[in-house]
Design a protein around this motif. Structure first.
Motif, PDB file in Angstrom:
ATOM      1  N   LEU A  67      -2.802  -2.564  14.025  1.00 37.52           N
ATOM      2  CA  LEU A  67      -1.856  -3.604  13.434  1.00 37.52           C
ATOM      3  C   LEU A  67      -0.457  -3.338  13.199  1.00 37.52           C
ATOM      4  O   LEU A  67       0.383  -3.960  13.679  1.00 37.52           O
ATOM      5  N   LYS A  68      -0.311  -2.058  12.891  1.00 30.37           N
ATOM      6  CA  LYS A  68       1.229  -1.465  12.602  1.00 30.37           C
ATOM      7  C   LYS A  68       1.993  -1.662  14.082  1.00 30.37           C
ATOM      8  O   LYS A  68       3.009  -1.893  14.209  1.00 30.37           O
ATOM      9  N   LYS A  69       1.160  -1.301  15.103  1.00 36.86           N
ATOM     10  CA  LYS A  69       1.696  -1.018  16.633  1.00 36.86           C
ATOM     11  C   LYS A  69       2.082  -2.591  16.922  1.00 36.86           C
ATOM     12  O   LYS A  69       3.108  -2.540  17.405  1.00 36.86           O
ATOM     13  N   SER A  70       1.361  -3.487  16.489  1.00 33.25           N
ATOM     14  CA  SER A  70       1.533  -4.855  17.208  1.00 33.25           C
ATOM     15  C   SER A  70       2.834  -5.710  16.126  1.00 33.25           C
ATOM     16  O   SER A  70       3.409  -6.014  16.736  1.00 33.25           O
ATOM     17  N   VAL A  71       2.682  -5.188  15.043  1.00 35.15           N
ATOM     18  CA  VAL A  71       3.965  -5.699  14.303  1.00 35.15           C
ATOM     19  C   VAL A  71       4.978  -4.951  14.768  1.00 35.15           C
ATOM     20  O   VAL A  71       6.118  -5.651  14.854  1.00 35.15           O
TER      21      VAL A  71
ATOM     22  N   MET B  88      13.036  -1.473  -2.259  1.00 38.26           N
ATOM     23  CA  MET B  88      12.221  -2.200  -1.326  1.00 38.26           C
ATOM     24  C   MET B  88      11.099  -2.192  -1.623  1.00 38.26           C
ATOM     25  O   MET B  88      10.365  -0.749  -1.685  1.00 38.26           O
ATOM     26  N   ILE B  89      10.323  -3.179  -1.487  1.00 36.93           N
ATOM     27  CA  ILE B  89       8.518  -3.014  -1.678  1.00 36.93           C
ATOM     28  C   ILE B  89       7.851  -2.365  -0.560  1.00 36.93           C
ATOM     29  O   ILE B  89       8.579  -2.461   0.409  1.00 36.93           O
ATOM     30  N   GLY B  90       7.156  -1.439  -0.794  1.00 31.64           N
ATOM     31  CA  GLY B  90       6.684  -0.722   0.258  1.00 31.64           C
ATOM     32  C   GLY B  90       5.242  -1.203   0.896  1.00 31.64           C
ATOM     33  O   GLY B  90       4.644  -2.400   0.081  1.00 31.64           O
ATOM     34  N   VAL B  91       4.958  -1.239   2.112  1.00 29.48           N
ATOM     35  CA  VAL B  91       3.711  -1.660   2.851  1.00 29.48           C
ATOM     36  C   VAL B  91       2.681  -0.743   3.283  1.00 29.48           C
ATOM     37  O   VAL B  91       3.297   0.030   4.058  1.00 29.48           O
ATOM     38  N   LEU B  92       1.569  -0.735   2.648  1.00 30.82           N
ATOM     39  CA  LEU B  92       0.419   0.117   3.394  1.00 30.82           C
ATOM     40  C   LEU B  92      -0.691  -0.509   3.903  1.00 30.82           C
ATOM     41  O   LEU B  92      -1.094  -1.655   3.266  1.00 30.82           O
ATOM     42  N   LEU B  93      -1.287  -0.239   5.091  1.00 29.42           N
ATOM     43  CA  LEU B  93      -2.288  -0.681   5.791  1.00 29.42           C
ATOM     44  C   LEU B  93      -3.435   0.288   5.772  1.00 29.42           C
ATOM     45  O   LEU B  93      -3.172   1.243   6.162  1.00 29.42           O
ATOM     46  N   VAL B  94      -4.680  -0.310   5.147  1.00 30.26           N
ATOM     47  CA  VAL B  94      -5.723   0.608   5.189  1.00 30.26           C
ATOM     48  C   VAL B  94      -6.797  -0.039   5.756  1.00 30.26           C
ATOM     49  O   VAL B  94      -7.276  -1.106   5.475  1.00 30.26           O
ATOM     50  N   SER B  95      -7.787   0.657   6.632  1.00 30.02           N
ATOM     51  CA  SER B  95      -8.684   0.032   7.275  1.00 30.02           C
ATOM     52  C   SER B  95      -9.886   1.264   7.539  1.00 30.02           C
ATOM     53  O   SER B  95      -9.635   2.577   7.699  1.00 30.02           O
ATOM     54  N   HIS B  96     -11.012   0.913   8.095  1.00 32.44           N
ATOM     55  CA  HIS B  96     -11.851   1.672   8.661  1.00 32.44           C
ATOM     56  C   HIS B  96     -11.452   2.007   9.882  1.00 32.44           C
ATOM     57  O   HIS B  96     -10.944   0.894  10.822  1.00 32.44           O
ATOM     58  N   SER B  97     -11.404   3.139  10.452  1.00 33.15           N
ATOM     59  CA  SER B  97     -11.027   3.667  11.809  1.00 33.15           C
ATOM     60  C   SER B  97      -9.762   2.869  12.052  1.00 33.15           C
ATOM     61  O   SER B  97      -8.778   2.953  11.430  1.00 33.15           O
TER      62      SER B  97
END
Lengths: 143, 134
Positions: free
Chosen positions: A16-20, A1-10
């Motif tokens: 966003l992960k929590k809302s998802v 399965m394709i992995g998903v990574l979110l990267v941001s300032h702070s």
């Protein structure tokens, strides 16, 4: 399965992960990283490389970044290039929003889905998900 | 006077707040509210309505929500409808939209123009950037 990574300032990526997760529950091969004030470009790159390697089980990884042209973007693109030499398939998409991430998590469980067919659909969902709702109000105001 | 209200599911608005404060510092006309599913919906609506109301009579507000058709946006639409000041509700919020909303707050000639600039910034920031540094 394709992995998903979110990267941001702070904390935007972690928020966003929590809302998802509030909407779609817990998902495997799904991580969020913060570029914190105490991070250097090198320490951020080290975190991204580690996460991307953990997330790639052979189908590749989509890295979502917060903003075009900023540090999380730069670090992610450099890491994607470095991982490409090690035969990891990584795509970096900028301007992440909730519709894009939800669509990715929904679509990646389809059989035989590939990064090259998935990412254009994700970009489209992200763009079309940005809209004004006034027309929606007027259409429903008689209800 | 204009203001921006970010309304999302739990986690996202507070994440945005941290990121914005780290990048450009606290902003006087930028508010954040998030929806926790354990909270009664009426309470959440009242809180969003209070944020819309808490302003000068001639204020205009842009409400940025996370997902078209989901609870935060539906509540924002109800708050917008009951508001005496002009309010527009946008969905699909990303970081570029908040930055544009803050940057264009004073320049935009009216609420519609402001919203169009924010939408444009949000949409143009979405792309595949994998090969961009080649």
């Amino acid at each position: 399965m394709i992995g998903v990574l979110l990267v941001s300032h702070s904390d935007y990526a972690k928020g966003l992960k929590k809302s998802v997760e509030m909407i779609a529950g817990n998902n495997e091969q799904f991580q969020a990283l913060a570029f914190d004030e105490e991070d250097s470009l090198d320490s951020l790159k080290a975190k991204i490389l580690l996460s991307a390697l953990q997330l790639d089980t052979g189908a590749g990884v989509i890295i979502f970044v917060d903003l075009l042209g900023a540090t999380p973007f730069n670090a992610s693109v450099v890491c994607a290039k470095q991982l490409e030499y090690e035969k990891h398939d990584i795509r970096v998409l900028s301007g992440m929003n909730l519709p894009m991430v939800l669509e990715t998590l929904g679509q990646r469980i389809q059989p035989n889905i590939e990064l090259d067919t998935l990412y254009p659909a994700i970009l489209k969902i992200g763009t079309s998900g940005i809209q004004e709702a006034r027309q929606y109000i007027s259409e429903n105001s008689s209800c | 006077m204009r203001k921006v209200i970010v309304v999302t599911h739990a986690g996202l608005a507070s994440g945005f707040k941290q990121t914005i404060e780290e990048m450009i510092g606290g902003q006087p006309h930028l508010y954040f509210k998030e929806y926790d599913s354990t909270q009664p919906l009426d309470d959440f609506l009242q809180q969003v309505e209070a944020l819309v109301r808490a302003s000068d009579a001639d204020a205009e507000a842009l409400i940025l929500t996370d997902l078209f058709g989901a609870t935060p946006q539906n509540v924002a639409l109800i708050a917008a409808k009951s508001s005496t000041v002009a309010v527009l509700v946008l969905s699909g919020i990303n970081l570029a939209m908040i930055l544009a909303a803050v940057n264009e707050m004073a320049q935009a000639k009216d609420l519609q123009d402001w919203a169009a600039r924010v939408i444009s910034a949000g949409q143009s920031g979405i792309m595949n950037v994998t090969e961009l540094l080649d």
